[in-house]
Design an enzyme around this catalytic site. Structure first.
Site, mmCIF file in Angstrom:
data_model
loop_
_atom_site.group_PDB
_atom_site.id
_atom_site.type_symbol
_atom_site.label_atom_id
_atom_site.label_comp_id
_atom_site.label_asym_id
_atom_site.label_seq_id
_atom_site.Cartn_x
_atom_site.Cartn_y
_atom_site.Cartn_z
ATOM 1 N N CYS A 30 0.838 -1.201 0.000
ATOM 2 C CA CYS A 30 0.000 0.000 0.000
ATOM 3 C C CYS A 30 0.868 1.243 0.000
ATOM 4 O O CYS A 30 1.481 1.580 1.019
ATOM 5 C CB CYS A 30 -0.922 0.001 1.222
ATOM 6 S SG CYS A 30 -1.891 1.506 1.404
ATOM 7 N N CYS B 93 -0.318 4.013 2.369
ATOM 8 C CA CYS B 93 -0.095 3.668 3.771
ATOM 9 C C CYS B 93 1.362 3.877 4.168
ATOM 10 O O CYS B 93 1.668 4.413 5.243
ATOM 11 C CB CYS B 93 -0.468 2.210 4.031
ATOM 12 S SG CYS B 93 -2.134 1.747 3.579
ATOM 13 N N ASP B 94 2.282 3.449 3.314
ATOM 14 C CA ASP B 94 3.690 3.368 3.691
ATOM 15 C C ASP B 94 4.624 4.245 2.867
ATOM 16 O O ASP B 94 5.831 4.292 3.135
ATOM 17 C CB ASP B 94 4.170 1.910 3.573
ATOM 18 C CG ASP B 94 3.371 0.964 4.442
ATOM 19 O OD1 ASP B 94 2.902 1.403 5.512
ATOM 20 O OD2 ASP B 94 3.193 -0.200 4.053
#
Length: 318
Positions: A137, A140-141
């Site tokens: 993701c 997300c990261d």
């Protein structure tokens, strides 16, 4: 006498399909309980930008998911955070038992909209470095790799979206594509190919990632213009590189596998009204076999499933 412990409908999943189902179920007069194991919006919450949802030109996935959640909650839907383990028929087939990690619940009908999870690429070290250099993701990261080099594995729509997002934060992005072309829609292909921050490596795969506690080496296997296989080992400072895998999804269909037909990829086969072989069970969104998996189609599935569930429990007429 009505058993207040038995729900009209339990909705599994809080993505666009599940939340749309909750909206339509409450408007139909049902008492829906949504069981969620993730943030509002499900996977859409991890999308940086949604620009193809009708009527909303520019919105983050997290904001769209929260709006859907708030809408359903405002109308009266109830929510519970838990993980569904299995779904079975009980009491002579008149009720469903939804078994969660936190206990069991009963309902007259179930709308299963648990979606799908990222598929793994299968290269050496993928599991070992999960969360320590390997991610699924970008939104997300991605911020962990600001100013660093990153690789994105895949050639479809999601892989291109991930690469374009990472191009905003990483020092460079290499899109690793097994085939000799990108499978993404034209607008995404054009954006990727015109970006000075993104390099596309066709006919290439990641063979493995290596290192101590963090990734220090990425091994690429390619085929050159003459069809000769080559192997390339790239070295980095520990933690100086990230690998983002975007090679498709795995449907989360295990809890309903005994109650519904699955296709050869594990997706639930539904009728046009989202029903399956087991009366009272409806499936919607990314978990079902469908030619297009987008937020708008998932929301449509949820609306249809909720209307069908309302008819099944007798709230709506035919």
């Amino acid at each position: 006498m009505t058993d207040l412990n038995v729900r009209d409908v339990i909705i599994v999943g809080s993505g666009p399909a599940g939340l749309s189902a909750a909206i339509y179920a409450t408007r139909a007069g049902l008492r829906p309980l949504v069981i969620s194991s993730s943030a509002a919006g499900g996977q859409i919450a991890t999308t940086d930008l949604v620009d193809n949802y009708p009527g909303i030109e520019d919105i983050t996935g997290a904001e769209l998911g929260q709006r859907l959640w708030d809408h359903a909650e405002h109308l009266g839907a109830e929510f519970e955070f838990d993980q569904v383990v299995s779904i079975d028929r009980r009491e002579g087939g008149s009720l469903f038992e939804v078994v969660c990690e936190g206990g069991s619940l009963r309902a007259r009908s179930v709308i299963y909209a648990a979606g799908a999870s990222p598929r793994k690429a299968g290269f050496a070290g993928e599991n070992r470095f999960g969360g320590r250099g390997v991610s699924y993701c970008a939104t997300c990261d991605g911020m962990f790799y600001r100013g660093k080099e990153v690789f994105v594995v895949g050639g479809g729509n999601t892989a291109c979206e991930e690469a374009l997002y990472l191009a905003k934060v990483a020092s460079s992005v290499t899109l690793v594509v097994r085939k000799d072309h990108l499978r993404a829609m034209r607008s995404l292909r054009d954006a990727v190919l015109s970006s000075p921050m993104i390099k596309v490596r066709y006919l290439t795969r990641i063979e493995g990632v290596e290192g101590e506690s963090l990734i220090e080496r990425v091994v690429l296997a390619s085929v050159d213009a003459l069809g000769v296989p080559t192997r390339e080992e790239l070295s980095f400072a520990p933690g100086g590189v990230g690998v983002f895998v975007s090679v498709g999804q795995v449907p989360q269909s295990a809890p309903v596998c005994r109650l519904a037909e699955l296709d050869d990829q594990g997706y639930v086969v539904t009728r046009p009204d989202m029903s399956v072989a087991t009366p009272g069970l409806f499936c919607a969104g990314d978990v079902r076999a469908t030619p297009l998996r987008q937020a708008i189609t998932a929301a449509s599935d949820g609306a249809i499933a909720a209307t069908s569930a309302a008819r099944y429990v007798g709230v709506l007429g035919d």
